[in-house]
Design an enzyme around this catalytic site. Sequence first.
Site, PDB file in Angstrom:
ATOM      1  N   GLN A  10       0.828  -1.199   0.000  1.00 56.60           N
ATOM      2  CA  GLN A  10       0.000   0.000   0.000  1.00 56.60           C
ATOM      3  C   GLN A  10       0.871   1.261   0.000  1.00 56.60           C
ATOM      4  O   GLN A  10       1.939   1.286   0.589  1.00 56.60           O
ATOM      5  CB  GLN A  10      -0.900  -0.006   1.239  1.00 56.60           C
ATOM      6  CG  GLN A  10      -2.172   0.792   1.077  1.00 56.60           C
ATOM      7  CD  GLN A  10      -3.211   0.425   2.118  1.00 56.60           C
ATOM      8  OE1 GLN A  10      -3.259  -0.700   2.576  1.00 56.60           O
ATOM      9  NE2 GLN A  10      -4.037   1.379   2.482  1.00 56.60           N
ATOM     10  N   SER A  93       3.746  -6.769   2.463  1.00 53.79           N
ATOM     11  CA  SER A  93       2.447  -6.674   3.125  1.00 53.79           C
ATOM     12  C   SER A  93       1.340  -7.173   2.185  1.00 53.79           C
ATOM     13  O   SER A  93       1.321  -8.343   1.834  1.00 53.79           O
ATOM     14  CB  SER A  93       2.194  -5.243   3.620  1.00 53.79           C
ATOM     15  OG  SER A  93       1.082  -5.183   4.484  1.00 53.79           O
ATOM     16  N   LEU A  94       0.420  -6.301   1.729  1.00 54.80           N
ATOM     17  CA  LEU A  94      -0.637  -6.789   0.836  1.00 54.80           C
ATOM     18  C   LEU A  94      -0.051  -7.412  -0.425  1.00 54.80           C
ATOM     19  O   LEU A  94      -0.666  -8.281  -1.056  1.00 54.80           O
ATOM     20  CB  LEU A  94      -1.611  -5.668   0.465  1.00 54.80           C
ATOM     21  CG  LEU A  94      -1.279  -4.764  -0.722  1.00 54.80           C
ATOM     22  CD1 LEU A  94      -1.786  -5.334  -2.044  1.00 54.80           C
ATOM     23  CD2 LEU A  94      -1.849  -3.379  -0.520  1.00 54.80           C
ATOM     24  N   HIS A 202       0.514  -3.815  11.105  1.00 55.41           N
ATOM     25  CA  HIS A 202       1.618  -4.689  11.506  1.00 55.41           C
ATOM     26  C   HIS A 202       2.074  -4.468  12.946  1.00 55.41           C
ATOM     27  O   HIS A 202       3.266  -4.403  13.240  1.00 55.41           O
ATOM     28  CB  HIS A 202       2.789  -4.574  10.514  1.00 55.41           C
ATOM     29  CG  HIS A 202       2.404  -4.979   9.133  1.00 55.41           C
ATOM     30  ND1 HIS A 202       2.108  -6.290   8.803  1.00 55.41           N
ATOM     31  CD2 HIS A 202       2.210  -4.249   8.008  1.00 55.41           C
ATOM     32  CE1 HIS A 202       1.761  -6.335   7.525  1.00 55.41           C
ATOM     33  NE2 HIS A 202       1.807  -5.117   7.025  1.00 55.41           N
TER      34      HIS A 202
END
Length: 312
Positions: A10, A93-94, A202
Amino acid sequence: MTRAFVFPGQGAQTIGMGKALADHYPAARAVFDEVDDALDARLSDLIWTGEIEALTLTENAQPALMACSLAVVRALEAEGIQIADGAFVAGHSLGEYSALAAARALTIADTARLLRQRGQAMQAAVPVGVGAMAAILGLDFDALTEVAAEAAEAEVCQAANDNDPGQVVVSGHAAAVERAVALAKAKGAKRAVLLPVSAPFHCSLMQPAAEAMAQALADVTIAAPVVPLVANVTASATSDPETIRAQLITQITGSVRWRESVLYMAGQGVTEIWELGAGKALSGMVRRIDRSVTCTAIASPDDISALLAAQA
């Protein structure tokens, strides 16, 4: 050269991203159509002609960035370049979900729905304004782990993203993160900047989101990826579907061990990393982690043309 494919997280979103790919490659356009169908919404309209404020909402940004990354994957496949020809996939992450979709461990439709749920769950986990994140430049992960622990003072403050040797992100309660920023500066950080995010990703404040994703992932089929995934939470490779499922849940509250992930891939013989999707943030991180690894960011038909010309 031994190649790995990596996928952005992101923050890379821009209005218009992926449009040129969709116009040039039918297989890329089909990705956006599949995501629209899966979400029962015209996310592609938002991506290409919408307002950046709406696109930046976590529940929109996450599936949108995945769609752009997968559009690049399908465009490369149309040119004869396969993910299966690489050694690893990894995502920030994503981006880990994008990596799994690229490696055929998840369908695009399931990935879009999971990322919408993930975005909603992460946003709902903490009221706006309660949490914060800050990027700290000039101190390493171990130093920032100590700073975060000192700054917590009975609140939550954790080193959330180990991005590269000079950039670590801390996450937690807003006041604790502000204390960490001040402490980091006192301990010699070159710079410390609060990030424009809507939730503290996180860290343990995301536990409600982890529980929501455990339920969402329980109903989804995960296949073995065509190449191993280097996971955020372990900085090591796995192809086991149930291990991947568990790691995706842990990832919500766990640190993104990106620096270690890149070093792991380099240690396994990777000499070339292609960043597939919006932006070039990961390429910059890779260069700061290991300058011997060649980086190529691919987001447009022009990028693919340049790539093909270089390989000719």
